[in-house]
Design an enzyme around this catalytic site. Structure first.
Site, PDB file in Angstrom:
ATOM      1  N   PRO A  13     -24.623  32.296  22.926  1.00 10.38           N
ATOM      2  CG  PRO A  13     -22.742  32.424  21.575  1.00 10.38           C
ATOM      3  CD  PRO A  13     -23.719  31.448  22.146  1.00 10.38           C
ATOM      4  CG  ASN A  14     -23.636  37.988  21.800  1.00  7.59           C
ATOM      5  OD1 ASN A  14     -23.164  38.699  22.686  1.00  7.59           O
ATOM      6  ND2 ASN A  14     -22.901  37.463  20.835  1.00  7.59           N
ATOM      7  NE  ARG A  21     -26.701  47.019  19.582  1.00  8.70           N
ATOM      8  CZ  ARG A  21     -25.531  46.721  18.998  1.00  8.70           C
ATOM      9  NH1 ARG A  21     -24.569  46.163  19.686  1.00  8.70           N
ATOM     10  NH2 ARG A  21     -25.323  46.967  17.721  1.00  8.70           N
ATOM     11  CE1 TYR A  26     -31.040  37.216  15.767  1.00 11.66           C
ATOM     12  CE2 TYR A  26     -29.957  39.310  16.233  1.00 11.66           C
ATOM     13  CZ  TYR A  26     -29.944  38.052  15.649  1.00 11.66           C
ATOM     14  OH  TYR A  26     -28.851  37.625  14.954  1.00 11.66           O
ATOM     15  CG  ASN A  77     -31.165  30.365  19.257  1.00 11.01           C
ATOM     16  OD1 ASN A  77     -30.157  30.296  18.552  1.00 11.01           O
ATOM     17  ND2 ASN A  77     -31.997  31.394  19.201  1.00 11.01           N
ATOM     18  CB  ALA A  80     -22.406  33.228  16.952  1.00 13.51           C
ATOM     19  CG  HIS A  83     -23.573  30.013  11.958  1.00 15.90           C
ATOM     20  ND1 HIS A  83     -24.647  29.408  11.322  1.00 15.90           N
ATOM     21  CD2 HIS A  83     -24.105  31.082  12.638  1.00 15.90           C
ATOM     22  CE1 HIS A  83     -25.760  30.095  11.585  1.00 15.90           C
ATOM     23  NE2 HIS A  83     -25.454  31.108  12.382  1.00 15.90           N
ATOM     24  CG  ASP A  90     -17.957  16.143  18.540  1.00 15.71           C
ATOM     25  OD1 ASP A  90     -18.489  15.746  17.483  1.00 15.71           O
ATOM     26  OD2 ASP A  90     -16.746  16.433  18.623  1.00 15.71           O
ATOM     27  CD  GLU A 101     -29.961  24.123  13.863  1.00 12.17           C
ATOM     28  OE1 GLU A 101     -29.825  22.970  13.372  1.00 12.17           O
ATOM     29  OE2 GLU A 101     -29.419  25.139  13.377  1.00 12.17           O
ATOM     30  CG  HIS A 103     -31.543  29.314  14.274  1.00  8.93           C
ATOM     31  ND1 HIS A 103     -30.363  29.579  14.923  1.00  8.93           N
ATOM     32  CD2 HIS A 103     -31.412  28.090  13.719  1.00  8.93           C
ATOM     33  CE1 HIS A 103     -29.547  28.540  14.766  1.00  8.93           C
ATOM     34  NE2 HIS A 103     -30.164  27.626  14.041  1.00  8.93           N
ATOM     35  CG  LEU A 104     -34.976  34.321  18.396  1.00  8.82           C
ATOM     36  CD1 LEU A 104     -33.966  35.197  19.098  1.00  8.82           C
ATOM     37  CD2 LEU A 104     -36.369  34.533  18.959  1.00  8.82           C
ATOM     38  CB  SER A 105     -33.179  35.583  12.331  1.00 12.03           C
ATOM     39  OG  SER A 105     -31.971  34.850  12.477  1.00 12.03           O
ATOM     40  NE  ARG A 110     -29.548  37.445  10.090  1.00 11.68           N
ATOM     41  CZ  ARG A 110     -29.169  37.497  11.362  1.00 11.68           C
ATOM     42  NH1 ARG A 110     -29.592  36.584  12.219  1.00 11.68           N
ATOM     43  NH2 ARG A 110     -28.382  38.466  11.772  1.00 11.68           N
ATOM     44  NE  ARG A 114     -26.035  36.144  10.531  1.00 12.15           N
ATOM     45  CZ  ARG A 114     -25.497  36.486  11.694  1.00 12.15           C
ATOM     46  NH1 ARG A 114     -25.437  35.622  12.680  1.00 12.15           N
ATOM     47  NH2 ARG A 114     -24.992  37.698  11.880  1.00 12.15           N
TER      48      ARG A 114
HETATM   49  O1  CA2 Z   1     -31.738  33.785  14.763  1.00 11.32           O
HETATM   50  C1  CA2 Z   1     -31.195  33.256  15.735  1.00 11.32           C
HETATM   51  O2  CA2 Z   1     -31.811  32.880  16.735  1.00 11.32           O
HETATM   52  C2  CA2 Z   1     -29.658  33.116  15.749  1.00 11.32           C
HETATM   53  O3  CA2 Z   1     -29.336  31.892  16.369  1.00 11.32           O
HETATM   54  C3  CA2 Z   1     -29.153  34.298  16.562  1.00 11.32           C
HETATM   55  C4  CA2 Z   1     -27.634  34.430  16.579  1.00 11.32           C
HETATM   56  C5  CA2 Z   1     -27.073  34.360  15.156  1.00 11.32           C
HETATM   57  O4  CA2 Z   1     -25.654  34.354  15.218  1.00 11.32           O
HETATM   58  C6  CA2 Z   1     -27.554  33.124  14.412  1.00 11.32           C
HETATM   59  O5  CA2 Z   1     -27.040  33.174  13.095  1.00 11.32           O
HETATM   60  C7  CA2 Z   1     -29.064  33.091  14.347  1.00 11.32           C
HETATM   61  C8  CA2 Z   1     -27.219  35.752  17.206  1.00 11.32           C
HETATM   62  C9  CA2 Z   1     -27.737  35.960  18.599  1.00 11.32           C
HETATM   63  C10 CA2 Z   1     -27.402  37.373  18.974  1.00 11.32           C
HETATM   64  O6  CA2 Z   1     -28.407  37.843  19.804  1.00 11.32           O
HETATM   65  C11 CA2 Z   1     -28.596  39.204  19.837  1.00 11.32           C
HETATM   66  C12 CA2 Z   1     -29.580  39.633  20.693  1.00 11.32           C
HETATM   67  C13 CA2 Z   1     -29.874  40.969  20.759  1.00 11.32           C
HETATM   68  C14 CA2 Z   1     -29.168  41.883  20.018  1.00 11.32           C
HETATM   69  C15 CA2 Z   1     -28.167  41.444  19.173  1.00 11.32           C
HETATM   70  C16 CA2 Z   1     -27.873  40.098  19.081  1.00 11.32           C
END
Ligand code: CA2
Length: 149
Positions: A13-14, A21, A26, A77, A80, A83, A90, A101, A103-105, A110, A114
């Protein structure tokens, strides 16, 4: 018979909002840019990819279920859902495929919420903190796992 995709690259998601943003966390690239990078890297390794994104937990579960028969490895990836989602853990377990697995960050640098991942226990390895370059690293890693099977 349907031809298998080598690598399912699944985004939670997102992540469709990438580049729009929070570029400090990211990066500036859009998810479309990331997909192009992945296609180039996979082509170099002679691997096919199925690059997907969903904002819905159930849809992510369904895509993983289908990967059991349609793919040879999964890069995920989970965003959210990393977590929170027992359902995704499963489904990944049931898929019986190598999982990376991604993650960008670096979630460990953080907020404390997380720091736990439901996906890590079923992943062969984890790549985090390298921004979009992590997708390249993940493709190299899963290709190696697929080839060693
Ligand atoms: O660092 C990552 O790739 C995460 O999986 C990104 C998730 C975050 O909840 C994980 O803890 C770490 C959030 C993705 C939200 O993506 C956005 C993209 C653009 C602007 C804001 C959020």
């Amino acid at each position: 018979m349907v031809e298998k995709t080598d690598i399912l690259i699944l985004n939670g998601p997102n992540l469709n909002m990438l580049g729009v943003r929070e570029p400090d966390i990211y990066g500036h690239e859009s998810l479309n840019d990331v997909e192009h990078m992945c296609r180039d890297r996979a082509q170099l390794l002679k691997m096919s990819i199925d690059f997907r994104q969903s904002n819905f937990e159930g849809e992510l579960v369904t895509i993983i279920q289908k990967a059991r028969d349609n793919a040879r490895g999964i890069i995920i990836n989970p965003a959210a859902y990393t977590h929170t989602s027992v359902a995704i853990q499963d489904a990944l377990k049931l898929a019986e495929l190598p999982v990376v697995e991604l993650h960008l960050s670096n979630p460990h640098a953080r907020e404390p919420f997380r720091h736990n991942s439901y996906v890590s226990p079923v992943a062969a390895g984890i790549i985090c903190g390298f921004g979009s370059f992590g997708y390249i690293l993940a493709i190299d890693a899963i290709a190696r796992l697929i080839d060693s099977k």
